[in-house]
Design an enzyme around this catalytic site. Sequence first.
Site, PDB file in Angstrom:
ATOM      1  N   LYS A  60      71.429  46.908  23.364  1.00  0.00           N
ATOM      2  CA  LYS A  60      71.523  47.665  22.413  1.00  0.00           C
ATOM      3  C   LYS A  60      71.992  49.188  22.787  1.00  0.00           C
ATOM      4  O   LYS A  60      71.542  49.568  23.922  1.00  0.00           O
ATOM      5  CB  LYS A  60      70.246  47.842  21.462  1.00  0.00           C
ATOM      6  N   TYR A  71      74.294  42.589  10.559  1.00  0.00           N
ATOM      7  CA  TYR A  71      72.950  42.413  10.209  1.00  0.00           C
ATOM      8  C   TYR A  71      72.628  42.696   8.672  1.00  0.00           C
ATOM      9  O   TYR A  71      71.703  42.988   8.185  1.00  0.00           O
ATOM     10  CB  TYR A  71      72.142  43.935  10.720  1.00  0.00           C
ATOM     11  N   PHE A 104      64.679  49.266   6.355  1.00  0.00           N
ATOM     12  CA  PHE A 104      65.172  50.090   7.754  1.00  0.00           C
ATOM     13  C   PHE A 104      66.591  49.696   7.871  1.00  0.00           C
ATOM     14  O   PHE A 104      67.409  49.945   8.850  1.00  0.00           O
ATOM     15  CB  PHE A 104      64.370  49.502   8.976  1.00  0.00           C
ATOM     16  N   ARG A 111      63.778  34.296  23.261  1.00  0.00           N
ATOM     17  CA  ARG A 111      62.872  35.200  22.385  1.00  0.00           C
ATOM     18  C   ARG A 111      61.608  35.462  23.396  1.00  0.00           C
ATOM     19  O   ARG A 111      61.028  36.537  23.155  1.00  0.00           O
ATOM     20  CB  ARG A 111      62.261  34.525  21.087  1.00  0.00           C
ATOM     21  N   THR A 160      59.526  42.006  18.490  1.00  0.00           N
ATOM     22  CA  THR A 160      60.263  43.249  18.045  1.00  0.00           C
ATOM     23  C   THR A 160      59.630  44.660  18.234  1.00  0.00           C
ATOM     24  O   THR A 160      60.644  45.370  18.579  1.00  0.00           O
ATOM     25  CB  THR A 160      60.339  42.761  16.443  1.00  0.00           C
ATOM     26  N   ARG A 187      61.612  43.867  26.342  1.00  0.00           N
ATOM     27  CA  ARG A 187      61.312  44.921  25.694  1.00  0.00           C
ATOM     28  C   ARG A 187      60.136  45.770  26.063  1.00  0.00           C
ATOM     29  O   ARG A 187      59.993  46.931  26.008  1.00  0.00           O
ATOM     30  CB  ARG A 187      61.002  44.436  24.140  1.00  0.00           C
ATOM     31  N   ASN A 238      64.874  48.990  20.292  1.00  0.00           N
ATOM     32  CA  ASN A 238      64.199  47.799  21.025  1.00  0.00           C
ATOM     33  C   ASN A 238      64.821  47.261  22.130  1.00  0.00           C
ATOM     34  O   ASN A 238      64.548  46.259  22.318  1.00  0.00           O
ATOM     35  CB  ASN A 238      63.528  47.034  19.950  1.00  0.00           C
TER      36      ASN A 238
END
Length: 139
Positions: free
Chosen positions: A11, A51, A59, A87, A93, A104, A114
């Site tokens: 990200k 998304y 959010f 994951r 998250t 993360r 994140n």
Amino acid sequence: MENNKTFTMIKPDAVANGHIGGILEKIIKSGFKIVAMKYISLSAEKAGEFYSVHKERPFYKDLVAFMSSGPIVAAILEKDNAIEDYRKLIGATDPSKAEPGTIRNLFAKSIDANAVHGSDSDENAKIEGDFFFSAFERF
Ligand code: ATP
Ligand code: MG
């Protein structure tokens, strides 16, 4: 449906903070093969489409603004049990709840910034990979 692929994004926060190399190293050392990869910027429209499952969440607007705020790295990864293993590798998250040593935990600062995305099912991994990559861009 095949269960050996997942889709990820590094990200904008992790790209801006210089963590592309660190994150890719973790991914490769954890046994994932890179099937496809690109460095691109998402428009707000494209981020909103990606998304769209979160459209009704409070959010959503901030998430779309953040995901279109700078370049990202998008990739398809291959490994047995890819969804679950990835994951596990990225952690919770909310980075403050992510296990030590997870991506993360190491590279993210907050729940909205994140560091990485990881698909949550085989079905979504296919949809998300197809959103970014044509057949000619996969190896
Ligand atoms: P991702 O889909 O990015 O891999 P995730 O599957 O761990 O993350 P989701 O529930 O799918 O989490 O949420 C998508 C993204 O929306 C999260 O990565 C995070 O950036 C943001 N997000 C989720 N919950 C919140 C929240 N409570 N407040 C702010 N942002 C949130
Ligand atoms: Mg998710």
